[in-house]
Motif scaffolding. Sequence first.
Motif, PDB file in Angstrom:
ATOM      1  N   LYS A 223       0.838  -1.183   0.000  1.00  0.00           N
ATOM      2  CA  LYS A 223       0.000   0.000   0.000  1.00  0.00           C
ATOM      3  C   LYS A 223       0.882   1.245   0.000  1.00  0.00           C
ATOM      4  N   ASP A 410      -4.240   5.142  -2.477  1.00  0.00           N
ATOM      5  CA  ASP A 410      -4.677   3.745  -2.643  1.00  0.00           C
ATOM      6  C   ASP A 410      -6.043   3.682  -3.328  1.00  0.00           C
ATOM      7  N   ASN A 411      -6.945   4.521  -2.855  1.00  0.00           N
ATOM      8  CA  ASN A 411      -8.295   4.539  -3.414  1.00  0.00           C
ATOM      9  C   ASN A 411      -8.292   4.975  -4.868  1.00  0.00           C
ATOM     10  N   ARG A 412      -7.463   5.977  -5.160  1.00  0.00           N
ATOM     11  CA  ARG A 412      -7.419   6.475  -6.549  1.00  0.00           C
ATOM     12  C   ARG A 412      -6.828   5.424  -7.476  1.00  0.00           C
ATOM     13  N   GLN A 415      -9.287   2.793  -8.465  1.00  0.00           N
ATOM     14  CA  GLN A 415     -10.273   3.225  -9.452  1.00  0.00           C
ATOM     15  C   GLN A 415      -9.763   3.050 -10.884  1.00  0.00           C
TER      16      GLN A 415
END
Length: 416
Positions: A223, A410-412, A415
């Motif tokens: 991560k 991480d979220n981006r 996506q």
Amino acid sequence: MSLPRTKSLLMRSAAVLSAAALALTGCGSGDGGGSGGKTKLSFFSWDGEKIMKPLIEDFEKKNPSIDVEFSHAPPVAEYIAALQTRVVSGTAADVFLIAAENKTNLIQGGSVKDLTGKPFMANTSKFNTATYSLDGKAYGMSVSSWSAGILYNKDVLDKAGVTEFPTKWDDFIALCQKLKAAGVTPYLESVTGMPLTAAALVGHANAAQGGDVDAQIFAGKKKFGELWDGPLTNYNQLFTSGLVSKDVVSLKGEQIVDEFANGRVAMIAAGPWDVPTLREKAPKMNMAFAGVPTPDGKPFWGGAASPGYAINAKTEHEKEAEAFLTYLGSKEGVALFNKQTSAMTTTTDFTPVIDKVLEPNLQALKDGTFYLPQIAWPRVQDALNTEAVAQLQLMVQGQAKPADVAAALDNRLAQG
């Protein structure tokens, strides 16, 4: 720099941005009518007119049938956004810069021509060419590399009793505290783009962990927090301890350089491109570069291959565009670019002349002690860069923590 002055600078910055937005006009590649029957070749750059005008004039002198129509937007976010708008609307210039932040979009979107095997690519370095390549094909001609660190006023530090620039991060923080206690603004860095100090700290952490952490992140094995949390915690000390005003998020690089030139700040994050301006504005300043101090005392630098020149895939003037790149990559063109920018050019047929103050920067390039996240990221660089800058600005303003920045990345990435 006092807080009232900072706010005043921010107001001026907003006004400048508004004016720039109004002045920026699109130049479509389909309009070939130049004056006197000449072909009009449009060129969009983040290097300003002061830098590029001598090169354009020299090119036009050598190519009298071509008129170069020049437009400019400052790096990084403004340029990337303006170029994206032009690409989408079909009004992108015939030649423009391809950067770390937008290379994947431009290449995978079919917006730039394949330059593989073109004669003007022969003298570019393998590292620079690889930076703007995909699947073995080259899409940008990059003629220089850069490394950025901390530029400091030696006379100011001498007065503070500093005989040697610190190499450890804790000692750097202590120096900033000492300068602030003496009534001196210790340090400034623009956070309108990826902060160079943060990039260097992340790069140092990556090297310490074997140099392949980004690859593991993108492979889903790690991560972002495993690489970014520690460096950002250190970087954030500048703001949580009040050493740097949180209002700096809206200050542009040229404003910070101006503060340094006028002796109002002791140290700034800077690169080779700032040196000519400072030599002009403060010719008597006794300044020096140093790498960004790190926890273990092994300084690191922000750095990468410089943006490359790309040809619009939809240009109607491919021959003229190639002639322009031929000039820009020639020994003569590179020499003039080096003269205008102090750039550490990397073409094989020209040895760059650099300001003596840049010798540590050049050594960092030779040592490989430099890093830029956008270069290390193998995909979605533009989206990740936008997310990183936005989250770092929130962190600087006390509205996010280092772990929040990493989690947002991480979220981006998830996506796509």
